[in-house]
Design a protein around this motif. Sequence first.
Motif, PDB file in Angstrom:
ATOM      1  N   PRO A 168      40.516  41.870  46.965  1.00  0.00           N
ATOM      2  CA  PRO A 168      39.753  41.982  45.719  1.00  0.00           C
ATOM      3  C   PRO A 168      40.687  41.902  44.519  1.00  0.00           C
ATOM      4  O   PRO A 168      41.777  42.459  44.517  1.00  0.00           O
ATOM      5  CB  PRO A 168      39.100  43.365  45.834  1.00  0.00           C
ATOM      6  CG  PRO A 168      38.929  43.547  47.311  1.00  0.00           C
ATOM      7  CD  PRO A 168      40.167  42.931  47.916  1.00  0.00           C
ATOM      8  N   CYS A 222      41.622  38.816  43.461  1.00  0.00           N
ATOM      9  CA  CYS A 222      42.220  37.480  43.587  1.00  0.00           C
ATOM     10  C   CYS A 222      41.337  36.386  43.001  1.00  0.00           C
ATOM     11  O   CYS A 222      41.757  35.244  42.912  1.00  0.00           O
ATOM     12  CB  CYS A 222      42.475  37.149  45.056  1.00  0.00           C
ATOM     13  SG  CYS A 222      43.817  38.066  45.794  1.00  0.00           S
ATOM     14  N   GLY A 223      40.103  36.679  42.672  1.00  0.00           N
ATOM     15  CA  GLY A 223      39.174  35.657  42.202  1.00  0.00           C
ATOM     16  C   GLY A 223      38.389  35.067  43.357  1.00  0.00           C
ATOM     17  O   GLY A 223      38.359  35.613  44.456  1.00  0.00           O
ATOM     18  N   ALA A 224      37.752  33.945  43.116  1.00  0.00           N
ATOM     19  CA  ALA A 224      36.921  33.299  44.127  1.00  0.00           C
ATOM     20  C   ALA A 224      37.774  32.682  45.230  1.00  0.00           C
ATOM     21  O   ALA A 224      38.897  32.263  44.995  1.00  0.00           O
ATOM     22  CB  ALA A 224      36.063  32.218  43.481  1.00  0.00           C
ATOM     23  N   LEU A 256      33.351  35.754  47.848  1.00  0.00           N
ATOM     24  CA  LEU A 256      33.758  36.869  47.013  1.00  0.00           C
ATOM     25  C   LEU A 256      34.578  37.819  47.874  1.00  0.00           C
ATOM     26  O   LEU A 256      34.087  38.291  48.902  1.00  0.00           O
ATOM     27  CB  LEU A 256      32.509  37.576  46.477  1.00  0.00           C
ATOM     28  CG  LEU A 256      32.698  38.734  45.527  1.00  0.00           C
ATOM     29  CD1 LEU A 256      33.266  38.245  44.207  1.00  0.00           C
ATOM     30  CD2 LEU A 256      31.370  39.425  45.285  1.00  0.00           C
ATOM     31  N   ASP A 302      35.666  43.832  43.443  1.00  0.00           N
ATOM     32  CA  ASP A 302      36.201  43.939  42.091  1.00  0.00           C
ATOM     33  C   ASP A 302      35.231  43.241  41.133  1.00  0.00           C
ATOM     34  O   ASP A 302      34.849  42.087  41.362  1.00  0.00           O
ATOM     35  CB  ASP A 302      37.577  43.274  42.045  1.00  0.00           C
ATOM     36  CG  ASP A 302      38.324  43.532  40.752  1.00  0.00           C
ATOM     37  OD1 ASP A 302      37.695  43.586  39.676  1.00  0.00           O
ATOM     38  OD2 ASP A 302      39.563  43.677  40.826  1.00  0.00           O
ATOM     39  N   ASP A 325      36.086  39.780  40.017  1.00  0.00           N
ATOM     40  CA  ASP A 325      35.822  38.694  40.973  1.00  0.00           C
ATOM     41  C   ASP A 325      34.386  38.196  40.855  1.00  0.00           C
ATOM     42  O   ASP A 325      34.126  37.002  40.974  1.00  0.00           O
ATOM     43  CB  ASP A 325      36.087  39.157  42.402  1.00  0.00           C
ATOM     44  CG  ASP A 325      37.561  39.374  42.679  1.00  0.00           C
ATOM     45  OD1 ASP A 325      38.399  38.810  41.956  1.00  0.00           O
ATOM     46  OD2 ASP A 325      37.880  40.118  43.628  1.00  0.00           O
ATOM     47  N   GLU A 352      34.368  35.979  37.964  1.00  0.00           N
ATOM     48  CA  GLU A 352      35.068  34.731  38.288  1.00  0.00           C
ATOM     49  C   GLU A 352      34.159  33.783  39.079  1.00  0.00           C
ATOM     50  O   GLU A 352      34.098  32.590  38.800  1.00  0.00           O
ATOM     51  CB  GLU A 352      36.334  35.012  39.103  1.00  0.00           C
ATOM     52  CG  GLU A 352      37.482  35.552  38.295  1.00  0.00           C
ATOM     53  CD  GLU A 352      38.140  34.506  37.409  1.00  0.00           C
ATOM     54  OE1 GLU A 352      38.074  33.304  37.729  1.00  0.00           O
ATOM     55  OE2 GLU A 352      38.691  34.908  36.391  1.00  0.00           O
TER      56      GLU A 352
END
Length: 122
Positions: A33, A35-37, A92, A105, A108, A111
């Motif tokens: 979590p 790190c983005g998609a 996610l 997160d 995320d 994102e």
Amino acid sequence: VGARGAKLNLDIDEADYSCAIVLDTIENSEIKPGCGAAVPLMVNETIPDRCLVQSISGAGGKVKMVGKKAEDGDIGAVSIKGKGIVSAEIDLPVLNKNTSSEIVDKKDIKEVYDLILKYINK
């Protein structure tokens, strides 16, 4: 309900779909979590459409490519339905997947949302 939901939904309406983007979660030692998609290049035994994956990842934002996602997802049901639908998956990152204490997160979520909007507007 697992992939049963995707199969049922596609049985109801045989409209012409140009592509399908499946949203799911991933719990992976590489993907944490924050790190983005994440966009997997293989989901169990299903290989997403390469052009669609490149188009999604090229839309911008923090996108992490994942080699193989071991869990099965709705993409397996969607990609082989009828004549087949061009499909890809956006994941996610979560902790404690499929439990009552699943953790994600908020950044995320934003994102993934922004990535989808950028892809649609592109």
